[in-house]
Design an enzyme around this catalytic site. Structure first.
Site, short mmCIF file in Angstrom:
data_model
loop_
_atom_site.label_atom_id
_atom_site.label_comp_id
_atom_site.label_asym_id
_atom_site.label_seq_id
_atom_site.Cartn_x
_atom_site.Cartn_y
_atom_site.Cartn_z
N LYS A 43 36.16 39.11 31.75
CA LYS A 43 36.76 37.83 31.49
C LYS A 43 36.06 36.91 30.25
CE LYS A 43 37.63 33.72 34.28
NZ LYS A 43 37.63 32.82 35.66
N SER B 106 41.92 31.63 37.95
CA SER B 106 41.79 31.66 36.47
C SER B 106 41.47 32.96 35.78
CB SER B 106 40.57 30.61 36.19
OG SER B 106 39.17 31.07 36.43
N SER C 290 39.39 32.23 42.02
CA SER C 290 39.96 32.74 40.67
C SER C 290 39.79 34.26 40.43
CB SER C 290 39.13 32.11 39.58
OG SER C 290 39.64 30.83 39.27
N1 GLN Z 1 42.10 27.29 40.74
C1 GLN Z 1 40.82 26.57 40.96
C2 GLN Z 1 40.51 25.49 40.01
O1 GLN Z 1 41.37 25.57 39.18
C3 GLN Z 1 39.93 27.85 41.15
C4 GLN Z 1 39.18 28.10 39.72
C5 GLN Z 1 38.04 29.06 39.58
O2 GLN Z 1 38.00 29.75 40.73
N2 GLN Z 1 37.54 29.36 38.76
O3 GLN Z 1 39.33 25.05 39.92
#
Ligand code: GLN
Length: 451
Positions: A57, A132, A156
Site C-alpha cells: 500500500k 482504503s 481498510s
Molecule cells: N473507511 C474507514 C474510514 O474512512 C476506515 C479507513 C481505514 O481503515 N483506513 O476511515
C-alpha cells in the site's frame, strides 16, 4: 522458476492488466529485478516468501521509491528509509514490485479519494474495490501479485478483502510495527496481509510480526507460528454471533450468506450461540471523533517544507502552509482535519473527544464480556457487497456507516480476519472472524477450516 523470471512475468502481467484494474500508483521494475537477481545468486530459498513478488500500500515508506499516501501533497516524495515491514520482507527475500493505490491518507472505503486514479473491483470493473486498501486487494484478487500489505484503521483491510473475495487480516494492535507507516490514527492503525488463502496469510504474518524498538506501541510478546493451528479442525471451538451484526442496515442477502457460512462452522464441530454487543451502534460515531482527532494532529507535518509538494507564488511562511495544504489535500482529508481540530478544541473537548473515549471503553468491555465465554466472534465483514463506482462518494455519512461492523474491532485493538463466504448477485461477501487479543492463531484456525 527463478526469482528474476517470476518478477519479470509479474511486472509484464501488471502492465497488461493494470489499464483496467488500476491497482498501482507506481511500479519499481529496476529495483525489483535487481533484488531478484541477488536472490537468484544467493540461491537460498529456505524462507517460503523468498523470491515471491508483492505489492505495498502506498502509505508504507520505501527507501528511494516514491511514497504518496495517494495524496497530491506527497507527489514526488521519496523516503530516505524503509518501513519496518518493508525491511522485514526484504530481509526475508520477498520482492516488492509496486505501490498500490488507496484512499488519500487511508481516509475512505472505496479508494475513490485517491488523487491519482480509480481502482476497480477485480470481479466487476464497474464496482468499487472497497478501501482504503483497495489497490492492494484488487492486485491480489486480480492475480497481479500473490500477496500484498494493507493498513486497517477502521476496516481498510477487511472490507476490501470482502469486496474482492480474498483473505485479509487486521492483526492485534501492537502485533506488527507501524514504523514507516504514514500515521492516520495512531491508536487504531495496524498493517496486515492480503492473500488468496488463509495459509498464505499466516505465512506473511509470520514474516512481518514482532517487537520493534522504533515503534513503542509494538508488543514484546513472543510471535508464535501462525500456521500452527491450521489442521482443518474446529471441534470444541466456542463461537459467538452478535445479534447486532445482523441488525438494521445489513443487506438481507449478505446476512443469509454469512449465516450459511456460520452454519458450516457449526457442522464442522464448533458450537455457535447468539450474544449481544450492545454498544455496537455507537462505534461509528466514536470512531469518527477519535480517528479525526488523531489524524488532524498527525497530518500537521505536511507543511510544504519537509516533504513532497510545495505551492508556488507564496508571500510568506503562513501563506506557504495555507496554500500548500489547500492545494495539496483533497476534500475528505480536509473534512477530517476540520472535524478533528474542532473535537480537540478547548470548548468542544468534553462534549466530543471525552465522550468518544468513554464509548471506546464500553465497546472494549462488551468484547471482554463475550470473550470470557467464547473463543471467537463471527459475523459479516461489511453490510453490503461492493457498490458501483461513484455511487456513494458524494454521501460521506452513508460511507461512514458502511464500517459499522469493522470499526469496533479497531477501537478494541482485536485481530479480525475476512474470508470469502461466497457470492451474492455475482459479488463476493466476507465472513469476519474476530479473536481475543494476540490470538491470531485461533482466528486463522477457523478461517482455514471454513475455507
Ligand atoms: N473507511 C474507514 C474510514 O474512512 C476506515 C479507513 C481505514 O481503515 N483506513 O476511515
Amino acid at each position: 522458476v527463478s526469482a528474476i523470471d517470476l518478477t519479470r512475468a509479474t511486472l509484464d502481467n501488471i502492465s497488461k492488466t493494470d489499464d483496467q484494474l488500476k491497482a498501482f500508483i507506481s511500479t519499481n521494475a529496476d529495483d525489483a529485478l535487481a533484488q531478484a537477481q541477488k536472490i537468484d545468486e544467493k540461491a537460498d530459498f529456505s524462507n517460503v516468501v523468498t523470491g515471491i513478488p508483492l505489492a505495498l500500500k502506498d502509505n508504507m515508506a520505501t527507501k528511494g521509491i516514491q511514497t504518496t499516501g495517494a495524496s497530491h501533497i506527497l507527489e514526488g516524495f521519496k523516503p530516505i528509509y524503509n518501513a519496518t515491514v518493508v525491511e522485514k520482507l526484504q530481509n526475508a527475500g520477498a520482492i516488492s514490485v509496486g505501490k498500490a493505490n488507496m484512499d488519500e491518507f487511508a481516509m475512505g472505503g472505496s479508494t475513490e479519494t485517491s488523487y491519482y486514479k480509480q481502482t476497480t473491483n477485480a470481479w466487476d470493473h464497474s464496482k468499487v474495490p472497497g478501501g482504503s486498501s483497495g489497490g492492494s486487494a484488487a492486485a491480489v484478487a486480480g492475480g497481479q501479485v500473490p500477496f500484498a500489505l494493507g493498513s486497517d484503521t477502521g476496516g481498510s483491510i477487511r472490507q476490501p478483502a470482502a469486496f474482492n473475495g480474498i483473505v485479509g487480516l487486521k492483526p492485534t494492535y501492537g502485533r506488527v510495527s507501524r514504523w514507516g507507516l504514514f500515521a492516520m490514527a495512531s491508536s487504531l492503525d495496524q498493517i496486515g496481509p492480503f492473500t488468496r488463502t488463509v495459509k498464505d496469510n499466516a505465512v506473511v504474518l509470520n514474516a512481518i510480526s514482532g517487537f520493534d524498538q522504533k515503534d513503542s506501541t509494538s508488543s514484546q510478546r513472543e510471535v508464535p507460528d501462525f500456521t500452527a493451528k491450521l489442521s482443518g479442525d474446529v471441534k470444541g471451538l466456542k463461537i459467538a454471533v452478535p445479534k447486532e451484526y445482523f441488525g438494521d442496515g445489513i443487506d438481507a442477502k449478505v446476512a443469509a450468506r454469512v449465516k450459511a457460512a456460520i452454519a458450516q462452522l457449526e457442522a464442522l464441530g464448533a458450537t455457535v450461540d447468539e450474544v449481544s454487543l450492545p454498544h455496537t451502534k455507537y462505534g461509528v460515531a466514536a470512531y469518527y471523533i477519535i480517528m479525526s482527532s488523531e489524524a488532524s494532529s498527525n497530518l500537521q507535518r505536511y507543511d510544504g517544507v519537509r516533504y513532497g509538494f510545495r505551492a508556488n507564488d507564496v508571500k510568506n511562511l503562513e501563506d506557504l502552509y495555507v496554500k500548500t495544504r489547500s492545494e495539496g489535500f483533497g476534500d475528505e482529508v480536509k473534512r477530517r482535519i476540520m472535524l478533528g481540530t474542532f473535537s480537540l478544541s478547548a470548548g468542544a473537548y468534553d462534549a466530543f473527544f471525552k465522550k468518544a473515549a468513554k464509548i471506546r471503553t464500553l465497546l472494549i468491555e462488551d468484547f471482554n464480556k463475550v470473550f470470557e465465554n467464547y473463543d471467537l466472534i463471527v459475523g459479516p465483514t461489511a453490510p453490503t457487497p461492493a457498490y458501483g463506482l461513484g455511487e456513494e462518494i458524494d454521501d460521506p455519512t452513508a460511507m461512514y456507516l458502511a464500517d459499522v461492523l469493522t470499526i469496533p474491532v479497531n477501537l478494541a485493538g482485536l485481530p479480525g480476519l475476512s474470508v470469502n463466504a461466497g457470492f451474492v448477485d455475482g459479488l463476493p461477501v466476507g465472513l469476519q472472524i474476530i479473536g481475543k487479543p494476540f490470538d491470531e492463531q485461533t482466528v486463522y484456525q477457523a478461517g482455514y477450516a471454513y475455507e
